[in-house]
Design an enzyme around this catalytic site. Structure first.
Site, mmCIF file in Angstrom:
data_model
loop_
_atom_site.group_PDB
_atom_site.id
_atom_site.type_symbol
_atom_site.label_atom_id
_atom_site.label_comp_id
_atom_site.label_asym_id
_atom_site.label_seq_id
_atom_site.Cartn_x
_atom_site.Cartn_y
_atom_site.Cartn_z
ATOM 1 N N ASN A 146 36.897 -10.465 -16.165
ATOM 2 C CA ASN A 146 35.883 -10.056 -17.130
ATOM 3 C C ASN A 146 35.231 -8.716 -16.788
ATOM 4 O O ASN A 146 34.753 -8.021 -17.675
ATOM 5 C CB ASN A 146 34.808 -11.140 -17.247
ATOM 6 C CG ASN A 146 34.337 -11.638 -15.902
ATOM 7 O OD1 ASN A 146 35.127 -12.149 -15.102
ATOM 8 N ND2 ASN A 146 33.057 -11.498 -15.626
ATOM 9 N N CYS A 322 26.329 -12.265 -17.276
ATOM 10 C CA CYS A 322 25.473 -13.274 -16.660
ATOM 11 C C CYS A 322 24.956 -12.825 -15.301
ATOM 12 O O CYS A 322 24.090 -13.460 -14.735
ATOM 13 C CB CYS A 322 26.220 -14.598 -16.543
ATOM 14 S SG CYS A 322 27.775 -14.420 -15.758
HETATM 15 N N1 PLP Z 1 34.874 -17.298 -17.846
HETATM 16 C C1 PLP Z 1 34.961 -15.966 -18.014
HETATM 17 C C2 PLP Z 1 36.107 -15.210 -17.413
HETATM 18 C C3 PLP Z 1 33.977 -15.289 -18.740
HETATM 19 O O1 PLP Z 1 34.060 -13.964 -18.902
HETATM 20 C C4 PLP Z 1 32.896 -16.031 -19.284
HETATM 21 C C5 PLP Z 1 31.807 -15.340 -20.003
HETATM 22 O O2 PLP Z 1 31.566 -14.167 -19.801
HETATM 23 C C6 PLP Z 1 32.864 -17.416 -19.092
HETATM 24 C C7 PLP Z 1 33.880 -18.012 -18.367
HETATM 25 C C8 PLP Z 1 31.765 -18.255 -19.688
HETATM 26 O O3 PLP Z 1 31.939 -18.297 -21.080
HETATM 27 P P1 PLP Z 1 30.917 -19.014 -22.103
HETATM 28 O O4 PLP Z 1 29.873 -18.000 -22.382
HETATM 29 O O5 PLP Z 1 31.731 -19.324 -23.307
HETATM 30 O O6 PLP Z 1 30.400 -20.229 -21.474
#
Ligand code: PLP
Length: 382
Positions: A146, A322
């Site tokens: 991400n 986050c």
């Molecule tokens: N996994 C990855 C690689 C992410 O980039 C994100 C959110 O940025 C998440 C999990 C969590 O996603 P959600 O916001 O749908 O809970």
């Protein structure tokens, strides 16, 4: 405002919006209700499950609707912890907190981090030798990162884990909708989230193995064969599928190559125009939409760039949405060997399918202009 933060949340695609509006009127019933309106909603969910299964290459029975990737990831780790309470798990050092933090909570002191190389790709030889010595309860390696957009060798990890009889979890949250989902169904567990690819917030999916019973995270009703309690979000699911179908059609018609060319042009021109700027993992295979850069050294760099670009009309981020309030350097960038100081200068630009070449060009011009205007006191630090 020019929006370049799609890895945090991608705005609703027109096709998803239309599907959602149509579905809220067309399917008012609860899919578990015994009357015809309930049955109609249930049928719509089943058809959506079949469409998702055909994208991933798995059986519709292997799919569970969730509220998003965090719920999907938590379900996997809690499920595995329930079955193998004393075991270790092997998790890549660059996983999203939804995986890594949850793994640490579910397997306290028993999480082994899989290292990554300088280009941010998981160290396959390390994993191979680890699995020949130990049998963890789970291997977790995401499909695409991400923060950097670096693509992970998930198909190789899947084969390796299968060879050693270890279940494999692939968090495909940033991959789905940007690259073809085909083949992901071979992984034991797969997580995805609609709002990363132009579907609505608060809906996602989890692919689970055919064999064995999934330990539900949410308990209550017996929805989804007892695998996830709670009334299904029918309109959200149908909008998720509308967004994914639309993205997969773009991919099938070669749409990613043109976007990759636009991103590469942006990077080349930016590197040529801003002294001291560098691109993270420049030579690695990365998502066509993501550029992670280290800005020239300036005090309090990351937040100031975000604020200045925001004032100039661009929404960008420092990395993981986050973690944006955290003072800690990015664990993803430090795992790649960057110093805390360098990681503190990271900015992430992430585009969507509808981002235009002109918007990339406008961002480049804004970065160059802000850098040139930077107060002399700050520039002496660089
Ligand atoms: N996994 C990855 C690689 C992410 O980039 C994100 C959110 O940025 C998440 C999990 C969590 O996603 P959600 O916001 O749908 O809970």
């Amino acid at each position: 405002m020019i929006y370049l933060d799609h890895n945090a949340a991608s705005p609703l695609l027109p096709a998803a919006r239309a599907a959602w509006l149509e579905a809220v009127d067309a399917f008012p019933g609860n899919p578990s209700s015994p009357h015809r309106l309930g049955a109609r909603a249930d049928t719509a969910l089943e058809q959506a499950r079949q469409r998702l299964a055909s994208h991933l290459g798995c059986s519709p029975f292997d799919l569970v609707w969730t509220s998003g990737a965090t719920e999907s990831c938590t379900t996997v780790l809690r499920h595995v912890a329930e079955h193998r309470p004393a075991a270790t798990v092997c998790v890549s050092a660059i996983e999203h907190p939804a995986v890594i933090d949850c793994a640490r909570a579910a397997f306290p002191g028993r999480v082994t981090l899989i290292p990554v190389d300088h280009s941010g790709s998981v160290d396959l030889p390390w994993l191979q030798s680890h699995l020949s010595l130990q049998r963890p309860a789970l291997v977790a390696v995401m499909a695409a990162n991400n923060e950097t957009g670096v693509l992970q060798p998930w198909a190789d990890v899947q084969r390796l884990a299968a060879t050693h009889g270890v279940p494999y979890f692939c968090d495909a949250t940033q991959w789905c909708g940007r690259l073809p989902s085909a083949g992901l169904g071979a992984c034991d567990f797969v997580a995805g989230s609609a709002h990363k690819f132009g579907g609505p917030r608060g809906v996602g999916f989890l692919k689970v193995p055919r064999a064995g019973k999934l330990q539900p995270l949410l308990r209550g009703g017996s929805q989804q064969d007892g695998r996830r309690a709670g009334t299904e979000n029918v309109a959200g699911v149908l909008a998720l599928l509308a967004a994914l179908d639309w993205c997969e059609a773009q991919l099938a018609s070669g749409g990613a190559a043109r976007r990759l060319a636009a991103r590469s042009r942006f990077e080349t021109e930016l590197l040529g125009a801003v002294a001291g700027l560098s691109v993270n993992a420049p030579a690695a295979d990365r998502l066509w939409n993501t550029v992670s850069v280290l800005m020239p050294a300036v005090a309090d760099c990351r937040q100031r760039w975000v604020v200045k670009l925001d004032k100039a009309g661009f929404a960008v981020s420092t990395g993981s949405a986050c973690a944006s309030g955290s003072a800690e350097p990015s664990p993803v960038l430090t795992a790649m060997g960057l110093s805390a100081d360098a990681a503190g200068r990271a900015l992430r630009f992430s585009a969507g399918w509808l981002t235009t070449d002109a918007e990339w060009a406008a961002l480049r011009a804004a970065v160059v202009r802000i850098h040139a205007e930077w107060e002399p006191a700050d520039r002496r630090l660089s």
